[in-house]
Design a protein around this motif. Structure first.
Motif, PDB file in Angstrom:
ATOM      1  N   SER A 114      45.202  43.986  41.192  1.00  0.00           N
ATOM      2  CA  SER A 114      44.657  42.632  41.239  1.00  0.00           C
ATOM      3  C   SER A 114      43.483  42.605  42.210  1.00  0.00           C
ATOM      4  CB  SER A 114      45.724  41.622  41.678  1.00  0.00           C
ATOM      5  OG  SER A 114      46.147  41.891  43.008  1.00  0.00           O
ATOM      6  N   TYR A 115      42.608  41.626  42.019  1.00  0.00           N
ATOM      7  CA  TYR A 115      41.433  41.464  42.862  1.00  0.00           C
ATOM      8  C   TYR A 115      41.429  40.066  43.474  1.00  0.00           C
ATOM      9  CZ  TYR A 115      39.428  45.552  40.460  1.00  0.00           C
ATOM     10  OH  TYR A 115      39.197  46.810  39.938  1.00  0.00           O
ATOM     11  N   PRO A 116      41.106  39.942  44.762  1.00  0.00           N
ATOM     12  CA  PRO A 116      40.868  38.599  45.299  1.00  0.00           C
ATOM     13  C   PRO A 116      39.806  37.903  44.460  1.00  0.00           C
ATOM     14  CG  PRO A 116      40.948  40.217  47.079  1.00  0.00           C
ATOM     15  CD  PRO A 116      40.944  40.995  45.795  1.00  0.00           C
ATOM     16  N   CYS A 117      40.026  36.630  44.190  1.00  0.00           N
ATOM     17  CA  CYS A 117      39.175  35.908  43.241  1.00  0.00           C
ATOM     18  C   CYS A 117      38.920  34.497  43.772  1.00  0.00           C
ATOM     19  CB  CYS A 117      39.880  35.856  41.877  1.00  0.00           C
ATOM     20  SG  CYS A 117      38.912  35.148  40.533  1.00  0.00           S
ATOM     21  N   ARG A 118      37.679  34.044  43.671  1.00  0.00           N
ATOM     22  CA  ARG A 118      37.296  32.698  44.095  1.00  0.00           C
ATOM     23  C   ARG A 118      36.350  32.102  43.064  1.00  0.00           C
ATOM     24  NH1 ARG A 118      40.546  34.347  47.191  1.00  0.00           N
ATOM     25  NH2 ARG A 118      40.516  34.363  49.486  1.00  0.00           N
ATOM     26  N   GLU A 119      36.315  30.794  43.024  1.00  0.00           N
ATOM     27  CA  GLU A 119      35.411  30.089  42.116  1.00  0.00           C
ATOM     28  C   GLU A 119      34.563  29.130  42.933  1.00  0.00           C
ATOM     29  OE1 GLU A 119      35.690  28.101  37.668  1.00  0.00           O
ATOM     30  OE2 GLU A 119      37.519  28.400  38.853  1.00  0.00           O
ATOM     31  N   LYS A 120      33.249  29.215  42.758  1.00  0.00           N
ATOM     32  CA  LYS A 120      32.347  28.398  43.546  1.00  0.00           C
ATOM     33  C   LYS A 120      31.019  28.239  42.816  1.00  0.00           C
ATOM     34  CE  LYS A 120      30.230  28.113  48.182  1.00  0.00           C
ATOM     35  NZ  LYS A 120      30.085  28.786  49.498  1.00  0.00           N
ATOM     36  N   SER A 121      30.497  27.019  42.817  1.00  0.00           N
ATOM     37  CA  SER A 121      29.158  26.728  42.294  1.00  0.00           C
ATOM     38  C   SER A 121      28.971  27.184  40.856  1.00  0.00           C
ATOM     39  CB  SER A 121      28.089  27.372  43.190  1.00  0.00           C
ATOM     40  OG  SER A 121      28.189  26.901  44.514  1.00  0.00           O
ATOM     41  N   GLY A 122      30.041  27.074  40.066  1.00  0.00           N
ATOM     42  CA  GLY A 122      29.938  27.442  38.661  1.00  0.00           C
ATOM     43  C   GLY A 122      30.041  28.920  38.389  1.00  0.00           C
ATOM     44  N   LEU A 123      30.424  29.710  39.402  1.00  0.00           N
ATOM     45  CA  LEU A 123      30.564  31.154  39.254  1.00  0.00           C
ATOM     46  C   LEU A 123      31.968  31.593  39.660  1.00  0.00           C
ATOM     47  CD1 LEU A 123      27.183  32.378  40.771  1.00  0.00           C
ATOM     48  CD2 LEU A 123      27.969  32.851  38.443  1.00  0.00           C
ATOM     49  N   ILE A 124      32.434  32.674  39.060  1.00  0.00           N
ATOM     50  CA  ILE A 124      33.695  33.292  39.443  1.00  0.00           C
ATOM     51  C   ILE A 124      33.380  34.595  40.165  1.00  0.00           C
ATOM     52  CG2 ILE A 124      35.853  34.305  38.634  1.00  0.00           C
ATOM     53  CD1 ILE A 124      35.717  32.349  36.273  1.00  0.00           C
ATOM     54  N   PHE A 125      33.864  34.708  41.408  1.00  0.00           N
ATOM     55  CA  PHE A 125      33.619  35.869  42.249  1.00  0.00           C
ATOM     56  C   PHE A 125      34.891  36.699  42.366  1.00  0.00           C
ATOM     57  CE2 PHE A 125      30.495  32.800  43.558  1.00  0.00           C
ATOM     58  CZ  PHE A 125      29.391  33.513  44.002  1.00  0.00           C
ATOM     59  N   ILE A 126      34.704  38.009  42.488  1.00  0.00           N
ATOM     60  CA  ILE A 126      35.808  38.885  42.874  1.00  0.00           C
ATOM     61  C   ILE A 126      35.390  39.665  44.114  1.00  0.00           C
ATOM     62  CG2 ILE A 126      36.669  39.108  40.510  1.00  0.00           C
ATOM     63  CD1 ILE A 126      35.607  42.091  40.693  1.00  0.00           C
ATOM     64  N   PHE A 127      36.380  40.172  44.831  1.00  0.00           N
ATOM     65  CA  PHE A 127      36.151  41.019  46.006  1.00  0.00           C
ATOM     66  C   PHE A 127      36.651  42.402  45.643  1.00  0.00           C
ATOM     67  CE2 PHE A 127      36.667  42.671  50.289  1.00  0.00           C
ATOM     68  CZ  PHE A 127      35.615  42.076  50.987  1.00  0.00           C
ATOM     69  N   PRO A 128      35.774  43.319  45.206  1.00  0.00           N
ATOM     70  CA  PRO A 128      36.243  44.608  44.692  1.00  0.00           C
ATOM     71  C   PRO A 128      36.607  45.626  45.757  1.00  0.00           C
ATOM     72  CG  PRO A 128      33.867  44.427  44.457  1.00  0.00           C
ATOM     73  CD  PRO A 128      34.342  43.102  44.972  1.00  0.00           C
ATOM     74  N   GLY A 129      36.318  45.341  47.019  1.00  0.00           N
ATOM     75  CA  GLY A 129      36.607  46.291  48.088  1.00  0.00           C
ATOM     76  C   GLY A 129      38.004  46.149  48.652  1.00  0.00           C
ATOM     77  N   ASP A 130      38.145  46.342  49.951  1.00  0.00           N
ATOM     78  CA  ASP A 130      39.434  46.268  50.642  1.00  0.00           C
ATOM     79  C   ASP A 130      39.929  44.825  50.606  1.00  0.00           C
ATOM     80  OD1 ASP A 130      41.553  46.241  52.390  1.00  0.00           O
ATOM     81  OD2 ASP A 130      40.509  47.294  54.003  1.00  0.00           O
ATOM     82  N   PRO A 131      41.026  44.541  49.904  1.00  0.00           N
ATOM     83  CA  PRO A 131      41.487  43.150  49.784  1.00  0.00           C
ATOM     84  C   PRO A 131      41.855  42.514  51.119  1.00  0.00           C
ATOM     85  CG  PRO A 131      43.138  44.672  48.910  1.00  0.00           C
ATOM     86  CD  PRO A 131      41.895  45.477  49.160  1.00  0.00           C
ATOM     87  N   GLU A 132      42.178  43.323  52.128  1.00  0.00           N
ATOM     88  CA  GLU A 132      42.518  42.762  53.438  1.00  0.00           C
ATOM     89  C   GLU A 132      41.295  42.158  54.133  1.00  0.00           C
ATOM     90  OE1 GLU A 132      44.600  45.524  55.863  1.00  0.00           O
ATOM     91  OE2 GLU A 132      46.298  45.746  54.474  1.00  0.00           O
ATOM     92  N   LEU A 133      40.105  42.500  53.663  1.00  0.00           N
ATOM     93  CA  LEU A 133      38.885  41.964  54.259  1.00  0.00           C
ATOM     94  C   LEU A 133      38.405  40.690  53.572  1.00  0.00           C
ATOM     95  CD1 LEU A 133      36.807  45.250  54.724  1.00  0.00           C
ATOM     96  CD2 LEU A 133      38.209  44.058  56.433  1.00  0.00           C
ATOM     97  N   ALA A 134      38.977  40.362  52.429  1.00  0.00           N
ATOM     98  CA  ALA A 134      38.452  39.284  51.597  1.00  0.00           C
ATOM     99  C   ALA A 134      38.371  37.952  52.330  1.00  0.00           C
ATOM    100  CB  ALA A 134      39.297  39.143  50.334  1.00  0.00           C
ATOM    101  N   ASP A 135      39.390  37.620  53.097  1.00  0.00           N
ATOM    102  CA  ASP A 135      39.399  36.326  53.793  1.00  0.00           C
ATOM    103  C   ASP A 135      38.455  36.299  54.995  1.00  0.00           C
ATOM    104  OD1 ASP A 135      41.210  35.203  52.035  1.00  0.00           O
ATOM    105  OD2 ASP A 135      42.963  35.755  53.233  1.00  0.00           O
ATOM    106  N   LYS A 136      37.971  37.462  55.405  1.00  0.00           N
ATOM    107  CA  LYS A 136      37.074  37.537  56.552  1.00  0.00           C
ATOM    108  C   LYS A 136      35.601  37.488  56.125  1.00  0.00           C
ATOM    109  CE  LYS A 136      40.455  40.432  58.966  1.00  0.00           C
ATOM    110  NZ  LYS A 136      40.700  41.767  59.574  1.00  0.00           N
ATOM    111  N   VAL A 137      35.355  37.655  54.839  1.00  0.00           N
ATOM    112  CA  VAL A 137      33.982  37.675  54.319  1.00  0.00           C
ATOM    113  C   VAL A 137      33.744  36.380  53.560  1.00  0.00           C
ATOM    114  CG1 VAL A 137      32.342  38.872  52.817  1.00  0.00           C
ATOM    115  CG2 VAL A 137      34.013  40.188  54.152  1.00  0.00           C
ATOM    116  N   PRO A 138      32.756  35.582  53.928  1.00  0.00           N
ATOM    117  CA  PRO A 138      32.548  34.296  53.246  1.00  0.00           C
ATOM    118  C   PRO A 138      31.968  34.454  51.852  1.00  0.00           C
ATOM    119  CG  PRO A 138      30.833  34.670  54.878  1.00  0.00           C
ATOM    120  CD  PRO A 138      31.824  35.778  55.057  1.00  0.00           C
ATOM    121  N   VAL A 139      32.409  33.589  50.954  1.00  0.00           N
ATOM    122  CA  VAL A 139      31.757  33.470  49.651  1.00  0.00           C
ATOM    123  C   VAL A 139      30.405  32.811  49.897  1.00  0.00           C
ATOM    124  CG1 VAL A 139      31.936  32.522  47.318  1.00  0.00           C
ATOM    125  CG2 VAL A 139      34.007  33.221  48.546  1.00  0.00           C
ATOM    126  N   PRO A 140      29.326  33.321  49.319  1.00  0.00           N
ATOM    127  CA  PRO A 140      27.990  32.825  49.684  1.00  0.00           C
ATOM    128  C   PRO A 140      27.733  31.388  49.245  1.00  0.00           C
ATOM    129  CG  PRO A 140      27.855  34.277  47.791  1.00  0.00           C
ATOM    130  CD  PRO A 140      29.265  34.385  48.308  1.00  0.00           C
TER     131      PRO A 140
END
Length: 368
Positions: free
Chosen positions: A123-149
């Protein structure tokens, strides 16, 4: 995470050429990357997307947020995106009906009727923002520390925004270079007339590079779309004042272009991310949003909108052709033979080199 850190250490010191061919440096996966427009992933359906060489299934349940899994069933490796979303929000493989939840756990192998039989999928961390669906393909433990742009002026009622998502047969780094270097306006002479970029300055840091320009018209008619949005500019033979300032910024891995008028007001705001698709990342899916400030009489922008769309499309098609020719030259010559002389692009290349990760085909360049 260790791979990215090691790769950064392998780059040459800032101010010198990278040790690896820039076109063999993959993006750092420890950022949020858009992989689809929200409108493409319908409720109760799955959608096939990609990041580099990785297939991604985006699933939107009838209730709850969209989620992302590896697009391969753990059983026979067929795409989960071909499956069915059940009433619990799980995705059921189209082949044997194996069901996977939002975390990728196999919750049902229907013909065995017992738990703990099927293997999970990634599974991949996934967020939805501004009409786009983002995934975090790297280390999932870092996902909450990196802001969605933050993206252009999406949601700001003072701006009108359009989407674009062209696919290009080139490495993502060519796209960063193309937009950053406004000295290529000769390429767009048929669309823009004769204009000259005037370099106003730059700023740079560990994770960003910004260049600022103004433009002087030397001949030819001003395009209608440009005149409707920015007002008429005339070439009267004299040195022209700075009417607008164009700022292009790569804040790794995203890129923006903003235009401010002579009073300092933001009148255009472009955001773009260049998503690599193939294993060698030599095919790119661009996701972009362009926001234009509404004039006092909004209907004028509405009337100009189709003209603006056609104008930007033509400009982009000229850019597409040129960056794909650059990629073809790289392939035919067996590497990067570019002779770069513009300091801004030199600094940009250093940023992209030290921020990315050399791929498995990359070989250290000879020093000297």
């Amino acid at each position: 995470m260790q791979q990215a850190a090691t790769a950064t250490e392998q780059q040459a010191e800032q101010g010198h050429a990278p040790r690896y061919d820039l076109r063999q440096i993959d993006v750092d996966p420890n950022f949020w990357y858009p992989v689809a427009w929200s409108s493409k992933v319908r409720q109760g359906k799955a959608f096939a997307a990609r990041f580099a060489g990785h297939p991604i299934a985006l699933i939107r349940p009838e209730y709850g947020p969209v989620y992302a899994l590896e697009d391969r069933c753990a059983h026979r490796q067929v795409p989960l995106s071909k499956g069915v979303v059940d009433d619990k929000g799980c995705i059921k493989c189209c082949y044997h009906g194996w069901a996977f939840d939002q975390q990728g756990k196999c919750v049902t192998v229907p013909y065995l009727n017992k738990e703990g039989v099927g293997r999970p999928v990634k599974s991949y961390p996934c967020r939805e923002k501004s009409g786009l669906i983002f995934i975090f393909p790297g280390d999932p433990e870092l996902a909450d520390k990196v802001p969605v742009p933050d993206i252009a002026q999406v949601g700001n009622p003072e701006y009108k925004t359009r989407q674009f998502s062209p696919r290009l047969k080139c490495h993502y780094t060519f796209m960063h270079e193309n937009l950053m270097d406004m000295n290529h306006q000769f390429l767009h002479r048929r669309q823009m007339g004769s204009i000259t970029a005037r370099f106003l300055g730059q700023d740079k840091g560990e994770n960003f590079m910004e260049a600022r320009y103004s433009f002087a018209r030397k001949g030819g008619n001003q395009p209608l779309a440009e005149a409707l949005i920015f007002g008429k500019h005339h070439d009267d033979g004299r040195e022209q004042p700075v009417e607008e300032v164009v700022s292009i910024r790569t804040t790794y891995p995203y890129q923006t272009l903003q235009i401010h008028d002579k009073d300092g007001d933001l009148i255009m705001d472009l955001w773009a991310c260049y998503l690599p698709l193939g294993e060698t990342q030599q095919v790119t899916q661009a996701f972009g949003l362009l926001s234009v400030k509404k004039p006092k009489w909004t209907f004028l922008l509405d009337m100009a909108w189709p003209v603006l769309g056609l104008f930007t499309h033509r400009i982009f098609e000229e850019d597409r052709e040129i960056v794909e020719m650059e990629q073809n030259a790289w392939r035919e010559l067996g590497g990067d033979h570019n002779v770069e002389v513009f300091p801004v692009v030199k600094s940009l290349r250093e940023l992209l080199a030290r921020s990315g990760v050399p791929n498995r085909y990359a070989k250290p360049l000879k020093q000297g």
